[in-house]
Every structure is written in structure tokens, then in C-alpha cells.
Design an enzyme around this catalytic site. Structure first.
Site, PDB file in Angstrom:
ATOM      1  N   GLU A   1       8.953  -5.725   0.058  1.00 26.62           N
ATOM      2  CA  GLU A   1      10.065  -6.030  -0.863  1.00 26.62           C
ATOM      3  C   GLU A   1      11.433  -5.400  -0.418  1.00 26.62           C
ATOM      4  O   GLU A   1      12.461  -6.211  -0.660  1.00 26.62           O
ATOM      5  CB  GLU A   1       9.703  -5.111  -2.135  1.00 26.62           C
ATOM      6  CG  GLU A   1       8.785  -5.753  -2.956  1.00 26.62           C
ATOM      7  CD  GLU A   1       8.381  -4.673  -4.287  1.00 26.62           C
ATOM      8  OE1 GLU A   1       9.620  -4.520  -5.126  1.00 26.62           O
ATOM      9  OE2 GLU A   1       7.358  -4.370  -4.568  1.00 26.62           O
ATOM     10  N   ASP A  34       4.990  -3.627  -3.088  1.00 30.40           N
ATOM     11  CA  ASP A  34       4.835  -2.198  -3.456  1.00 30.40           C
ATOM     12  C   ASP A  34       3.362  -2.027  -4.171  1.00 30.40           C
ATOM     13  O   ASP A  34       2.845  -2.955  -4.658  1.00 30.40           O
ATOM     14  CB  ASP A  34       5.933  -1.524  -4.530  1.00 30.40           C
ATOM     15  CG  ASP A  34       7.258  -1.328  -3.733  1.00 30.40           C
ATOM     16  OD1 ASP A  34       7.155  -1.279  -2.400  1.00 30.40           O
ATOM     17  OD2 ASP A  34       8.243  -1.089  -4.540  1.00 30.40           O
ATOM     18  N   ASP A  83       1.651  -1.343  -6.968  1.00 30.97           N
ATOM     19  CA  ASP A  83       1.645  -1.231  -8.573  1.00 30.97           C
ATOM     20  C   ASP A  83       1.690  -2.280  -8.953  1.00 30.97           C
ATOM     21  O   ASP A  83       1.473  -3.477  -8.287  1.00 30.97           O
ATOM     22  CB  ASP A  83       2.834  -0.437  -8.763  1.00 30.97           C
ATOM     23  CG  ASP A  83       4.061  -0.889  -8.555  1.00 30.97           C
ATOM     24  OD1 ASP A  83       4.159  -2.074  -8.191  1.00 30.97           O
ATOM     25  OD2 ASP A  83       4.895   0.004  -8.628  1.00 30.97           O
ATOM     26  N   GLU A 106       3.675  -4.276 -10.896  1.00 33.16           N
ATOM     27  CA  GLU A 106       4.819  -5.063 -10.458  1.00 33.16           C
ATOM     28  C   GLU A 106       4.639  -5.622  -8.899  1.00 33.16           C
ATOM     29  O   GLU A 106       4.768  -6.727  -8.779  1.00 33.16           O
ATOM     30  CB  GLU A 106       6.096  -4.384 -10.715  1.00 33.16           C
ATOM     31  CG  GLU A 106       7.187  -5.100 -10.697  1.00 33.16           C
ATOM     32  CD  GLU A 106       8.357  -4.580 -11.059  1.00 33.16           C
ATOM     33  OE1 GLU A 106       9.306  -5.131 -11.518  1.00 33.16           O
ATOM     34  OE2 GLU A 106       8.411  -3.164 -11.263  1.00 33.16           O
ATOM     35  N   TYR A 146       4.169   7.161  -1.982  1.00 32.50           N
ATOM     36  CA  TYR A 146       4.994   6.196  -3.264  1.00 32.50           C
ATOM     37  C   TYR A 146       5.294   6.989  -4.365  1.00 32.50           C
ATOM     38  O   TYR A 146       4.506   7.833  -4.883  1.00 32.50           O
ATOM     39  CB  TYR A 146       3.981   4.990  -3.556  1.00 32.50           C
ATOM     40  CG  TYR A 146       4.642   3.858  -4.468  1.00 32.50           C
ATOM     41  CD1 TYR A 146       5.712   3.283  -4.027  1.00 32.50           C
ATOM     42  CD2 TYR A 146       4.065   3.533  -5.675  1.00 32.50           C
ATOM     43  CE1 TYR A 146       6.400   2.154  -4.799  1.00 32.50           C
ATOM     44  CE2 TYR A 146       4.530   2.696  -6.493  1.00 32.50           C
ATOM     45  CZ  TYR A 146       5.757   1.972  -5.837  1.00 32.50           C
ATOM     46  OH  TYR A 146       6.222   0.770  -6.766  1.00 32.50           O
ATOM     47  N   ARG A 148       5.897   5.950  -7.742  1.00 29.83           N
ATOM     48  CA  ARG A 148       5.448   5.633  -9.071  1.00 29.83           C
ATOM     49  C   ARG A 148       4.103   5.759  -9.231  1.00 29.83           C
ATOM     50  O   ARG A 148       3.249   5.078  -8.806  1.00 29.83           O
ATOM     51  CB  ARG A 148       5.814   4.276  -9.288  1.00 29.83           C
ATOM     52  CG  ARG A 148       7.291   3.910  -9.575  1.00 29.83           C
ATOM     53  CD  ARG A 148       7.805   2.803 -10.205  1.00 29.83           C
ATOM     54  NE  ARG A 148       9.020   2.796 -10.067  1.00 29.83           N
ATOM     55  CZ  ARG A 148      10.108   2.302  -9.290  1.00 29.83           C
ATOM     56  NH1 ARG A 148       9.553   1.816  -8.025  1.00 29.83           N
ATOM     57  NH2 ARG A 148      11.414   2.081  -9.322  1.00 29.83           N
ATOM     58  N   HIS A 172      -3.243   5.719  -6.591  1.00 33.74           N
ATOM     59  CA  HIS A 172      -2.355   6.494  -5.701  1.00 33.74           C
ATOM     60  C   HIS A 172      -2.799   7.806  -5.453  1.00 33.74           C
ATOM     61  O   HIS A 172      -3.458   8.558  -6.281  1.00 33.74           O
ATOM     62  CB  HIS A 172      -1.095   6.308  -6.115  1.00 33.74           C
ATOM     63  CG  HIS A 172      -0.596   4.769  -6.366  1.00 33.74           C
ATOM     64  ND1 HIS A 172       0.495   4.587  -7.233  1.00 33.74           N
ATOM     65  CD2 HIS A 172      -0.950   3.622  -6.156  1.00 33.74           C
ATOM     66  CE1 HIS A 172       0.616   3.138  -7.238  1.00 33.74           C
ATOM     67  NE2 HIS A 172      -0.233   2.620  -6.422  1.00 33.74           N
TER      68      HIS A 172
END
Length: 691
Positions: free
Chosen positions: A9, A82, A84, A86, A298, A300, A344
Site C-alpha cells: 500500500e 495491510d 486487515d 481493508e 501492525y 490495528r 494479529h
């Protein structure tokens, strides 16, 4: 030509990852989303299974074209967005655009940007997880259906520029409900009796406990007088001594919400700033000869899980720095949220050996402070529990019992490194008592009754609101910072002493939402919706069914609101003075940073000025002017005389109209970490802090 194309990203990650993977790999950045729902329309086909209408984001065409060209030349394409929901959706969109088979082993995920983690992740590529993609599609569809239907309605019925969203509407409701609680609160009087005692030359403090063994409350001054009448002389006997050893465990390593809360408490960071800095630490910092390295995992996440490798490295560091006895010996049972996703790890340093002080020169001041917080929290979580010696002593005079409590650290354990902050109380400190045993006699040196009043529940700080949203299961790690940012930008709330206060506009919007869309503001309904999205991610429920169950009732509410919602005109409030440039009346307007004064003759006249707030206190220096509230260039509030520059009185603390009862000088409200305290500017007079 490179054998493999890797798409991440962020360009900040691309160079680092390319260096780790070697010459056969070309790493390019998508710069976040390339494909998304259109901004100009809802983009959800409610007549056709809520089919999303995806388009290439304006301005991203050249990036997509470049990636397509690179993909054609590569033997294989890896999608490394990433880790997750999204990120999974971004990878899915890229796969479709670049004609990559979503069922092939094209997806690579990693929770930290270090050489070992990157190389290991490329040994285990997988197919795109469509359950994750569907969960993200469901969230986006829900947010579109709510936002793109209600927002235009508010524009039409109230004023332009307004918005409504699932999580932001609930957050606003909580702030307004708290304000109502405060307004309805009726303080109740209560008293305490504190006393100072002497055992030989050793002084210590105790407080009235009760009559005999029974605890008693003091509700009035009359109650206090009755107790003091029963105290005969100055001698008290030690009735009982209780000594205990108490274990105190460290806080678990950070998850997204706890990081936002602790950064607010200890560093005074807003949630948005915390996440921006965490992103920088995750993507990588240039450490000189070592190159760019990701410093944290990470950011989140709602899992407190830690890898065995990270635990082993932390243990090695702790033994080397503090000794074997400071290492955690038994695994602790962490409280795990029922909705936590365990894919995670927790937020931790990628290497414990990257001690904050050793890399400080490569970090900005704020990056360093946040990294140090994350590093210390993680290291402390892997350390032995602290052991506290506690002592409770009951002192008797006839039937009257006073109680003294003390504690001291027997073994500091994790407290050598870090102690978690709190919203409501001061961090634990040693409170020593002399060596006392049953039958000992002590002397009352001084006794002081104090009147108190119960306090209303405190307004929400960012940290407190994030914690409450998390406890209720509303929103997810990635939603808190943008939610709090949105309700402030829209002018629905303002900040007073770092606490949320609803504005008139916020209350108007809330009332309309309560009347026409009660299900959106229902806390249980919103938490249940988050649970359903988790079930979509787990493959337990179809995402279209989740949307359909919601939309059928929501559509009916929309029809009613369109017909019955009355137009509300929010008029600009007259400021009571005329514009010095054109003579037109000045009005109060709401801006991003709160209210300000503007000329009503806008746009012909663009005169604006800050609101001067008179706090109703005479200037103590010149005794002629009035004290007004001002703001510095950095928007920090201070107080000065309105006769400036003739009078240069200035105070960072808010002056009060009443005088000090001891010396007749000025009293001020001093802001503490946990509230405010009234104190004198000249003598030692202080009142009890109020949270």
C-alpha cells in the site's frame, strides 16, 4: 525484468521490502485504494442484491496503468496490502484489475516489516480470503446506506455540510447522554474525619471508619459532631493489625484502543495523532547504517497475543538488564474480548533490543515518545508481577474506630519499567505506617473533619470515550480515530479542558436521529451489527443477508423521515456588536476550532475575529480591568487583563472571583492530570481536587 512483482500500500514500505527480498523482486505501491465506491453517489444497488458499483478512484488511473504494465512483465504477482479487512479488499480489487486469480497463492501478509518476518511471509502465500473481503464490503455498504441516505436529508432539513454515520451517531449520543446525566445530577453531602496520630516520634494518618467493627457513613455536620463527642482524650489503642502480601500484574501489551487511551493519558496525544505516528513506526524509520526498519508490529489489532520468538527475545533482554527474578515465570491468563480477532499479534516493538534511547537520534520527538511507550508496555508485560506489602490498622477510642492503611513495594517486578496510567486515580505510591501491633497505644495529634459533595459523572475525554465504545463492542480499532475526528469537524461537539461537550448543532442532529432513526442510535443494535460483521468474516453468515436485514426496516424509516421531518433553521446568533470594517452586525459562527465572530455581510465583508470571553473576575494587578479568556498561537487557553497592553497581567491558570480564605489573595483553578484543583497563588491553601 523482475521475476516477481509485489504490491504494497505504502511507498515507504516498498523500498524496505524490496531490499529484504532481493533482485528477483520488484516492489511497487498502490498508494492505498485504487478502486472504490464513487464519492458522487451511493454506489450500492439496493434493487440488485446490494451490488457495489466500484470505479477507479479519480487521479489513480496512472498508478493502476503502471501496475498493470508491471504485472504483465512479471512471472508472478504477490498482493501484500495491510493485514486487515481493508487490506484484503484492496488486494481483491487489485487481483481483479490485474487479472490475478484470487484463488491462487497470490496473497502475502505480515504483521511487521523486518527482514525475517518478510522472508517468512513469502514462504506461506495464500489465496485471497473472500470472507474478509465480504466483511469489508458489508461495512462499506452499511456505512453508505446510512451516510448517503441520512446526510442529504440533514442537508435539506437543517443545513449543508452535515453528516450522519453508524458509529459517529452512537458516539454523539453517548456524549449527549452524559451531558444530560451531569445536568440532572443532584450532589449529596457527605463528611470525612481525617486525623494525624503519633507512635513515638513517628507520625501517620488515619480516617474515621465506624462504630466498633461496623462501617458508618457521615452524611451531615451533625453526624460529625456526634462522633467527635464520643472521642475521649487523645489516646487510641491498636485494636487490630492486618498484614497481607498482594500481587500486582502488569498490563497486557497494547491493542489499538488501549494504545490510543494511554497515549492520551501519558503523552496528551489525540487518537488521530497516535495512529498517524504508529503508522510511521510500523512502515519504517531510517536507522542510518541499518537502513529503514519497521519498529513496531501492525497497529490495528484487538489481540494481545505475542509470538514465542518475541517472548524469548524479551526474556533475554530482561535477564540481561534486571536479572532472572524479574522474568515472568508463569503464563498469565489475559482477559480476551469475545469479539477479538486473534489473527494479529498485539502492538509491540519488532525487536526488544531496539531500546528507545539507542535509536532516539533517528526519531522525531513524538515518534520517540510513542515508541518508548509501546516498548516499555511490552517489556513490562513480559516481566514478573510486583509484590506489595499492605497493612491495615484499626485504632479504637471507646466505640469509635479509625483506620489507617499503608503499603510499600516489596518487589518492584514490572514496575521497574512501566506502570499503566488511569483515568480516575493517582498511580500507586508507597504509604508507610510505623511498626504497630495489637494493644499498642498511639496519640491523636490533630483531627480535621471535611465536608464533601458527590460529583457528577465526568465528561468523556477521547481516552474514556474510546474505552467505553470498545467495552460496548461498538466500532473496531480502525474506526475510533476517524469517528472522533468527524464529530468534531462537523461541529457536533467541542472540547472543553480536553473533554467532549455537545454543541447546539450536535443536540439538534441527535434529536432528529432519535426521533426518526432510533435503531441507528441503539447501543445494543449497533454492537449486534458489529458482531454480525465478525460472523461474515468468519464465514458464518452471508454479507448480503446482513445488509438486507438492516435495510428493509431502515428504508421504511427513511420514507417517514422524508415526509415528516420538519425543516430546522439554525440562525446565526447575534454577537451584540457591529463590524468595525463595514458596520454590519457581527454574528457567532461555528468553525473547526469552535465558535468565532464573523460579519453578517459575508461574502462582501470577510471580517472575522476571536470571541473574547469575560470570566467575571476583576484584574488583581490593576484592579480596573476584567480578566478575559484568550488563546495563544498554539491555541492554548490563557487569561489576561482586557486593558492590555496598559496592564500585562497573565495567568495560564483560570482566576476565580472569590479570595483565598487564608491570605485574601487570588485563587486559581490549576489543571491537574486527573482534574482541577483550586489553590492560592501566594500561600499554601489548596482545596480537594475535583475530577
Amino acid at each position: 525484468m523482475s521475476d516477481f512483482l509485489v504490491i504494497v500500500e505504502s511507498p515507504a514500505k516498498a523500498k524496505t521490502i524490496e531490499r529484504y527480498l532481493g533482485k528477483k523482486y520488484k516492489v511497487k505501491a498502490s498508494m492505498g485504494h485504487l478502486i472504490d465506491l464513487p464519492k458522487s453517489q451511493m454506489g450500492i444497488d439496493t434493487e440488485n442484491n446490494y451490488n457495489p458499483k466500484y470505479i477507479t478512484i479519480r487521479g489513480k488511473g496512472p498508478v493502476l496503468k503502471e501496475l498493470k504494465s508491471a504485472a504483465k512483465k512479471a512471472k508472478k504477482v504477490y498482493l501484500a496490502a495491510d493485514p486487515d479487512r481493508e487490506g484484503e479488499a484492496i488486494a481483491w480489487h487489485l487481483a481483479q484489475s490485474l487479472e490475478v486469480d484470487v484463488h491462487s497463492d497470490c496473497r502475502v501478509v505480515f504483521n511487521e516489516i523486518t527482514k525475517d518476518a518478510i522472508k517468512e511471509s513469502f514462504k506461506h502465500p495464500r489465496a485471497i480470503n473472500m470472507d474478509l473481503v465480504d466483511a469489508q464490503q458489508a461495512r462499506r455498504a452499511l456505512d453508505r446506506l446510512v451516510g448517503y441516505n441520512i446526510s442529504p436529508l440533514l442537508w435539506k432539513k437543517v443545513k449543508k455540510g452535515l453528516s450522519a454515520g453508524r458509529v459517529q451517531s452512537v458516539a454523539l449520543r453517548m456524549i449527549i447522554d452524559r451531558e444530560k446525566e451531569i445536568a440532572a445530577f443532584e450532589p449529596e453531602e457527605y463528611w470525612t474525619i481525617g486525623a494525624e496520630f503519633l507512635k513515638g516520634k513517628n507520625a501517620f494518618e488515619a480516617s474515621f471508619y465506624g462504630i466498633g467493627k461496623e462501617k458508618a457513613e457521615l452524611k451531615s455536620e451533625e453526624d460529625v459532631k456526634n462522633i467527635l463527642k464520643q472521642v475521649k482524650g487523645n489516646k487510641f489503642s491498636v485494636d487490630s493489625v492486618t498484614k497481607k502480601e498482594r500481587k500486582r500484574n502488569p498490563a497486557p501489551p497494547f491493542i489499538t484502543s488501549s494504545l490510543q487511551q494511554e497515549a492520551a493519558r501519558k503523552l496528551n496525544f489525540r487518537a488521530k495523532k497516535t495512529m498517524m505516528l504508529a503508522q510511521q513506526l510500523y512502515e519504517g524509520i531510517d536507522l542510518g547504517k541499518e537502513g529503514t526498519v519497521g519498529l513496531i508490529t501492525y497497529m490495528r489489532t484487538d489481540s494481545t497475543r505475542i509470538s514465542e520468538l518475541a517472548q524469548g527475545e524479551a526474556k533475554e533482554y530482561i535477564i540481561g538488564e534486571y536479572g532472572e527474578k524479574f522474568v515472568q515465570t508463569e503464563p498469565r491468563k489475559e482477559k480476551k474480548q469475545s469479539n477479538a480477532q486473534d489473527a494479529h499479534e498485539a502492538i509491540r516493538p519488532t525487536s526488544t533490543m531496539k531500546v528507545p534511547e539507542k535509536i532516539k537520534e533517528f526519531l522525531s520527538r513524538d515518534q520517540y515518545r510513542l515508541y518508548k511507550l509501546i516498548w516499555e508496555r511490552f517489556v513490562a508485560s513480559q516481566m514478573a508481577s510486583a509484590i506489595m506489602d499492605t497493612m491495615s490498622v484499626d485504632l479504637r477510642n471507646g466505640d469509635i474506630t479509625f483506620r489507617a492503611t499503608g503499603s510499600k513495594v516489596k518487589f518492584p517486578g514490572f514496575m521497574k519499567v512501566y506502570v499503566e496510567g488511569t483515568d480516575d486515580q493517582v498511580e500507586e505510591k508507597d504509604k508507610f505506617l510505623p511498626d504497630l501491633k495489637e494493644g499498642d497505644e498511639v496519640t491523636k495529634k490533630d483531627i480535621e473533619p471535611k465536608q464533601h459533595f458527590t460529583q457528577p459523572p465526568p465528561r468523556y475525554t477521547e481516552a474514556r470515550l474510546v474505552r467505553t465504545l470498545e467495552e460496548m463492542g461498538i466500532g473496531r480499532p480502525s474506526t475510533y480515530a476517524p469517528t472522533l475526528d468527524t464529530i468534531q469537524k462537523r461541529g457536533y461537539v467541542s472540547l472543553d479542558n480536553k473533554r467532549f461537550v455537545p454543541t447546539e448543532l450536535g443536540e439538534v442532529i441527535h434529536e432528529l436521529m432519535i426521533e426518526f432513526f432510533p435503531e441507528i442510535l441503539d447501543l445494543e443494535f449497533t454492537a449486534k451489527m458489529e458482531e454480525n460483521l465478525d460472523h461474515v468474516e468468519e464465514g458464518k453468515i452471508n454479507w448480503v443477508k446482513v445488509i438486507d436485514d438492516f435495510y428493509r426496516d431502515f428504508e421504511k424509516s427513511l420514507e417517514v423521515a422524508e415526509k415528516e421531518m420538519q425543516e430546522i433553521e439554525i440562525k446565526d446568533e447575534p454577537a451584540g456588536e457591529d463590524c468595525e470594517q463595514c458596520g454590519s452586525p457581527m454574528v457567532f459562527k461555528m468553525g473547526r476550532y469552535g465558535k468565532f465572530m464573523a460579519c453578517s455581510n459575508f461574502p462582501e465583508c470577510r471580517n472575522t475575529k476571536a470571541i473574547v470571553k469575560d470570566i467575571g473576575v476583576k484584574c488583581p494587578k490593576c484592579e480596573e480591568g476584567n480578566i478575559i479568556e484568550r488563546k495563544s498561537k498554539k491555541r492554548r487557553i490563557f487569561y489576561g487583563c482586557d486593558r492590555y497592553p496598559e496592564c500585562d497581567f497573565l495567568s495560564w491558570d483560570k482566576p476565580l472571583a472569590r479570595k483565598c480564605p487564608k491570605c485574601e489573595n487570588m485563587l486559581v483553578e490549576k489543571k491537574l492530570k486527573k482534574g482541577v484543583q483550586v489553590q492560592c497563588t501566594e500561600c499554601d491553601f489548596k482545596e480537594e481536587p475535583q475530577s
